[in-house]
Design an enzyme around this catalytic site. Structure first.
Site, PDB file in Angstrom:
ATOM      1  N   ASN A 123     -27.712  -3.424  20.830  1.00  0.00           N
ATOM      2  CA  ASN A 123     -27.118  -2.276  21.510  1.00  0.00           C
ATOM      3  C   ASN A 123     -26.326  -3.109  22.851  1.00  0.00           C
ATOM      4  O   ASN A 123     -27.964  -3.911  23.386  1.00  0.00           O
ATOM      5  CB  ASN A 123     -27.661  -0.552  21.840  1.00  0.00           C
ATOM      6  CG  ASN A 123     -26.438  -0.003  22.826  1.00  0.00           C
ATOM      7  OD1 ASN A 123     -25.748  -0.492  23.501  1.00  0.00           O
ATOM      8  ND2 ASN A 123     -27.048   1.173  23.498  1.00  0.00           N
ATOM      9  N   HIS A 139     -20.308   9.712  24.017  1.00  0.00           N
ATOM     10  CA  HIS A 139     -21.954   9.581  24.009  1.00  0.00           C
ATOM     11  C   HIS A 139     -21.501  10.626  22.335  1.00  0.00           C
ATOM     12  O   HIS A 139     -22.402  11.265  21.796  1.00  0.00           O
ATOM     13  CB  HIS A 139     -22.197  10.945  24.639  1.00  0.00           C
ATOM     14  CG  HIS A 139     -22.353  10.581  26.074  1.00  0.00           C
ATOM     15  ND1 HIS A 139     -22.007  10.714  27.525  1.00  0.00           N
ATOM     16  CD2 HIS A 139     -23.234   9.214  26.675  1.00  0.00           C
ATOM     17  CE1 HIS A 139     -22.333  10.261  28.091  1.00  0.00           C
ATOM     18  NE2 HIS A 139     -23.500   9.303  28.204  1.00  0.00           N
ATOM     19  N   ARG A 150     -21.565   9.577  39.204  1.00  0.00           N
ATOM     20  CA  ARG A 150     -20.243  10.083  38.853  1.00  0.00           C
ATOM     21  C   ARG A 150     -20.000  11.095  39.150  1.00  0.00           C
ATOM     22  O   ARG A 150     -20.227  11.768  39.393  1.00  0.00           O
ATOM     23  CB  ARG A 150     -20.148   9.373  36.921  1.00  0.00           C
ATOM     24  CG  ARG A 150     -19.609   8.332  36.885  1.00  0.00           C
ATOM     25  CD  ARG A 150     -19.803   7.986  35.405  1.00  0.00           C
ATOM     26  NE  ARG A 150     -20.897   7.702  35.041  1.00  0.00           N
ATOM     27  CZ  ARG A 150     -21.296   7.301  33.689  1.00  0.00           C
ATOM     28  NH1 ARG A 150     -20.092   7.640  32.707  1.00  0.00           N
ATOM     29  NH2 ARG A 150     -22.260   7.157  33.471  1.00  0.00           N
ATOM     30  N   ARG A 204     -23.938  -0.889  18.360  1.00  0.00           N
ATOM     31  CA  ARG A 204     -22.821  -0.260  18.730  1.00  0.00           C
ATOM     32  C   ARG A 204     -22.336  -0.369  19.218  1.00  0.00           C
ATOM     33  O   ARG A 204     -21.818  -1.366  20.387  1.00  0.00           O
ATOM     34  CB  ARG A 204     -23.782   0.777  20.217  1.00  0.00           C
ATOM     35  CG  ARG A 204     -22.839   1.239  20.979  1.00  0.00           C
ATOM     36  CD  ARG A 204     -24.464   1.799  21.975  1.00  0.00           C
ATOM     37  NE  ARG A 204     -23.473   2.979  23.217  1.00  0.00           N
ATOM     38  CZ  ARG A 204     -23.371   3.270  24.274  1.00  0.00           C
ATOM     39  NH1 ARG A 204     -23.815   1.619  25.229  1.00  0.00           N
ATOM     40  NH2 ARG A 204     -23.139   3.514  25.176  1.00  0.00           N
ATOM     41  N   GLU A 253     -30.084   7.088  19.499  1.00  0.00           N
ATOM     42  CA  GLU A 253     -29.009   6.992  18.913  1.00  0.00           C
ATOM     43  C   GLU A 253     -28.894   5.750  18.315  1.00  0.00           C
ATOM     44  O   GLU A 253     -27.632   5.436  16.949  1.00  0.00           O
ATOM     45  CB  GLU A 253     -28.116   5.953  20.338  1.00  0.00           C
ATOM     46  CG  GLU A 253     -27.239   7.390  20.798  1.00  0.00           C
ATOM     47  CD  GLU A 253     -26.877   6.775  22.697  1.00  0.00           C
ATOM     48  OE1 GLU A 253     -27.596   6.482  23.060  1.00  0.00           O
ATOM     49  OE2 GLU A 253     -25.578   7.307  22.880  1.00  0.00           O
TER      50      GLU A 253
END
Ligand code: AMP
Length: 396
Positions: A6, A178, A239, A89, A383
């Site tokens: 990743n 995601h 955010r 990823r 993940e």
């Protein structure tokens, strides 16, 4: 052995699995690449090492990873050929990639064409693949996309009501993110319930620093809260989440802000941090809210309100709800958020047992009360494991 990578713009996470994925043989994080204070944490053989040294670029980071795995006192690989495949990823696969795929020259070219959608992330993901091709020649690479799971969304969910040419010619649409986490968690939830995923309507709440609420019907993503970019939907650490885009015109035209300043507000100065004025970290916001800080309390209430509202909307979109699943840093660890979200969802049949909700860390993933019509679960995301599973599947 299966290696997962990743690769971010200033970080590299790696994990080495046994061939059958039953064991994690080694893992590491290399952080602050190209910055002051660069370091590497490496775990193997039940031990952990920390290295602090200048790490100027990704090339140097991959050298450190290869050294850790093959030559250090923690070496777990005798020869690179012991790595059967490498799973990577990638953040954005545009609408080109609807599933994980084996890397080829053509795939690399298509991946480069998706850089325009994720200019901060995709170049680092591509660099990671190129590094592996260089350092581990001949070993197959697989790429797993955050966006791919959401490619099953129907047009009414992924086409914005903007001029259609923007969608058709320029790829302006809802993509979602995601997806690797949501896919893993949705399958794990179905397994926990011992029910076929095809029979279930679920809402997955991936609540971390970034937040995705995902409607998963029959194992397919049918709507998701993030969109073309990554600041819409539910408020996050820094955010904004949903707000009226007219505010952007107001900030630029009436308040004289540059578009870069507005962008910084939307991505870096809003969410929990923006409202609380204190922190983007839920632990801090929760603690201060409990101590009576009204701005922290408001930040928490806005956060849970938007999640609850989105769950209601997705239950309507799926015409039903069988399971509600919490995951990621906040979803897995914050009983307060789970409790506040679920408190308003009795109308859908969601009812949690507050006692069990407080015992999730003791291994109680099903937090529903006996009367609940909807199963509410807490499922740790993984993940890296999902990437490894896809990598093995594609090899066979
Ligand atoms: P992630 O992006 O999945 O690593 O999640 C990061 C978020 O999880 C941050 O907002 C953390 O504050 C939050 N988090 C982690 N542990 C806890 C906890 N025990 N209680 C509340 N929030 C937590």
């Amino acid at each position: 052995m299966i290696l997962t990578i990743n690769c971010g713009s200033s970080s590299l996470k790696y994990r080495l699995f046994s061939e059958d994925l039953a064991a994690v043989i080694a893992s590491g994080l290399i952080a602050r690449i190209g910055e002051a204070g660069a370091y590497c944490e490496h775990k193997a053989q039940g031990r952990q090492a920390e290295i602090h040294q200048p790490i100027p670029d990704q090339d140097a980071a991959f050298d450190i990873m290869a050294d850790n795995l093959m030559h250090s006192e923690f070496a777990v690989i005798g020869d690179p050929s012991e790595i059967t495949a490498i799973g990577h990823r990638a953040v954005h696969g545009g609408d080109v990639f609807v599933a994980s795929t084996l890397v080829s020259d053509e795939v690399m070219a298509q991946l480069r064409s998706c850089i325009r959608f994720a200019p901060l992330h995709n170049p680092a993901n591509i660099a990671g693949i190129e590094e592996c091709q260089k350092k581990f020649p001949g070993i197959p690479n697989v790429v797993v996309f955050d966006t791919a799971f959401h490619q099953t969304m129907p047009p009414e969910a992924h086409v914005y009501a903007l001029p259609y040419e923007l969608y058709e010619k320029h790829g302006v649409r809802r993509y979602g993110f995601h997806g690797t986490s949501c896919r893993y968690v949705a399958q794990a939830a179905a397994d926990m319930l011992s029910r076929p995923i095809e029979d279930l309507s679920m809402v997955v709440c991936h609540l971390g620093n970034g937040v995705t609420i995902d409607a998963v019907k029959g194992g397919r993503s049918v709507d998701t809260s993030l969109g073309f970019g990554t600041f819409c939907g539910v408020p996050m650490g820094t955010r904004a989440g949903e707000f009226d885009p007219a505010i952007i015109f107001h900030l630029v035209k009436e308040m004289g802000m540059t578009i870069e300043e507005v962008e910084a507000i939307c991505y870096k100065k809003s969410g929990l941090l923006g409202v609380s004025g204190v922190s983007n970290d839920m632990r801090e916001v929760e603690k201060r809210a409990a101590e009576g800080d009204t701005r922290c309390a408001l930040a928490l209430e806005i956060f849970v309100y938007h999640i609850r509202k989105t769950i209601g909307a997705y239950a309507a979109a799926m015409n039903g709800l069988d399971a509600l699943v919490f995951t990621a840093g906040i979803g897995e660890n914050c009983a307060t958020v789970r409790s506040k979200v679920c408190a308003g969802l009795g109308v859908l049949g969601v009812q949690i047992d507050e006692g069990i909700n407080g015992m999730v860390r003791d291994g109680h993933p099903n937090i529903s009360s006996a009367e609940a019509r909807v199963a509410t679960l807490v499922v740790p995301t993984d993940e890296e494991r999902m990437i490894a599973i896809d990598t093995v599947d594609l090899l066979h």
